[in-house]
Design an enzyme around this catalytic site. Structure first.
Site, PDB file in Angstrom:
ATOM      1  N   ASP A  44       0.769  -1.240   0.022  1.00 15.42           N
ATOM      2  CA  ASP A  44      -0.041   0.067  -0.059  1.00 15.42           C
ATOM      3  C   ASP A  44       0.827   1.138   0.053  1.00 15.42           C
ATOM      4  OD1 ASP A  44      -2.318  -1.196  -0.093  1.00 15.42           O
ATOM      5  OD2 ASP A  44      -2.879  -1.153   2.034  1.00 15.42           O
ATOM      6  N   LYS A  64      -4.016   2.731  -2.407  1.00 18.72           N
ATOM      7  CA  LYS A  64      -5.156   3.518  -2.737  1.00 18.72           C
ATOM      8  C   LYS A  64      -5.142   4.869  -1.799  1.00 18.72           C
ATOM      9  CE  LYS A  64      -8.262   0.328  -2.005  1.00 18.72           C
ATOM     10  NZ  LYS A  64      -9.719  -0.368  -2.147  1.00 18.72           N
ATOM     11  N   GLY A  95      -0.687  -0.575   5.441  1.00 15.74           N
ATOM     12  CA  GLY A  95      -0.060   0.295   6.486  1.00 15.74           C
ATOM     13  C   GLY A  95      -1.077  -0.113   7.862  1.00 15.74           C
ATOM     14  N   GLY A  96      -0.360   0.183   8.903  1.00 15.00           N
ATOM     15  CA  GLY A  96      -1.127  -0.002  10.120  1.00 15.00           C
ATOM     16  C   GLY A  96      -1.289  -1.347  10.447  1.00 15.00           C
ATOM     17  N   THR A 125      -1.476  -0.308  14.777  1.00 11.97           N
ATOM     18  CA  THR A 125      -2.345   0.581  14.391  1.00 11.97           C
ATOM     19  C   THR A 125      -1.910   1.998  14.845  1.00 11.97           C
ATOM     20  OG1 THR A 125      -4.761   0.866  13.992  1.00 11.97           O
ATOM     21  CG2 THR A 125      -4.144   0.515  16.068  1.00 11.97           C
ATOM     22  N   MET A 169      -7.552   9.404   8.793  1.00 13.62           N
ATOM     23  CA  MET A 169      -7.790   9.810   7.549  1.00 13.62           C
ATOM     24  C   MET A 169      -8.843  10.929   7.590  1.00 13.62           C
ATOM     25  SD  MET A 169      -8.301   6.092   5.508  1.00 13.62           S
ATOM     26  CE  MET A 169      -9.754   5.535   6.948  1.00 13.62           C
TER      27      MET A 169
END
Length: 235
Positions: A44, A64, A95-96, A125, A169
């Site tokens: 990612d 993405k 990620g995370g 996370t 996000m």
């Protein structure tokens, strides 16, 4: 969800691995072993490409990001399936943590329906990495007994009832988040911590309140994580 047996013993398997917040040193020992043994890694946007170049596997970027979806989810599913059906040891690097806002459930379900063995190796996370880097206890005794992780990418982010909130996000909807929380009864003086690139050398923290965030016209860098709660002031 259990693993379904494959009809083809020559097929490979897919391991979903959490890369963590960005610092490769935070990878688990188990994750490192799997990465070194992989034939191909689908990764990612929020992973460290310089670190990936130290691994012998073939690397395929399928990240993405907001407004820039390199591969749609259906295409990613198909790529993972194709590689596993060719007998490759496949790593899907996220990620995370794979199981937190990362579409892992969709990928696992698709692969297992098609007879591919899957497994998951957790990662740190971002909320937990942020707590460690900022030295903020998410569950400070007497202050917070509940934590909620929320998708901040939505144009109408939720305002759940929990002592401490972490929005993932959330950079595009900061003022909306502040308004929703104040409208839901949070005090304008409630502390807010914005965190950019948690665990990386250019990591940055911004301290505000909900009231200040509501009025702010600042454009902050991304990716950005938003921590809200009185625990921030207990540091």
């Amino acid at each position: 969800m259990g693993n379904y047996p494959s009809n083809n013993p020559t097929q490979g398997e897919v391991i979903l691995i959490g890369f963590g917040p960005g610092d490769p040193d935070l990878l688990t020992v188990k994750a490192m072993k799997a990465l070194r043994q992989a034939d191909i890694i689908f990764y990612d946007a929020l992973t460290n490409e310089a670190f990936l170049q130290t691994l012998p596997a073939e690397k395929v970027y399928v990240g993405k990001r907001c407004g820039r979806h390199h591969e749609e989810q259906e295409q990613i599913n198909a790529l993972l399936l194709e590689a596993a059906q060719k007998g490759k040891n496949v790593v899907r690097l996220k990620g995370g943590d794979p199981m937190v806002f990362a579409h892992a459930g969709e990928e696992i379900s698709f692969l297992e329906r098609n007879g591919i063995k899957t497994s998951v190796i957790p990662g740190i996370t971002t909320a937990l990495a942020l707590a460690a880097e900022a030295k903020v206890s998410l569950t400070y005794r007497g202050i917070s007994s509940s934590v909620a992780f929320i998708n901040g990418h939505s144009s109408h982010p939720e305002a759940p009832i929990a002592d401490t909130l972490v929005y993932y996000m959330g950079a595009s909807h900061l003022r909306t988040i502040a308004k929703e929380l104040i409208d839901a009864g949070r005090k304008a003086s409630t502390p807010v911590l914005l965190a950019y690139n948690v665990s990386l050398p250019d990591e940055q923290f911004y301290h505000l309140t909900l009231g200040a965030l509501l009025q702010s016209q600042v454009t902050y860098p991304t990716p950005l994580t938003v921590l809200v709660g009185e625990v921030i002031s207990q540091k």
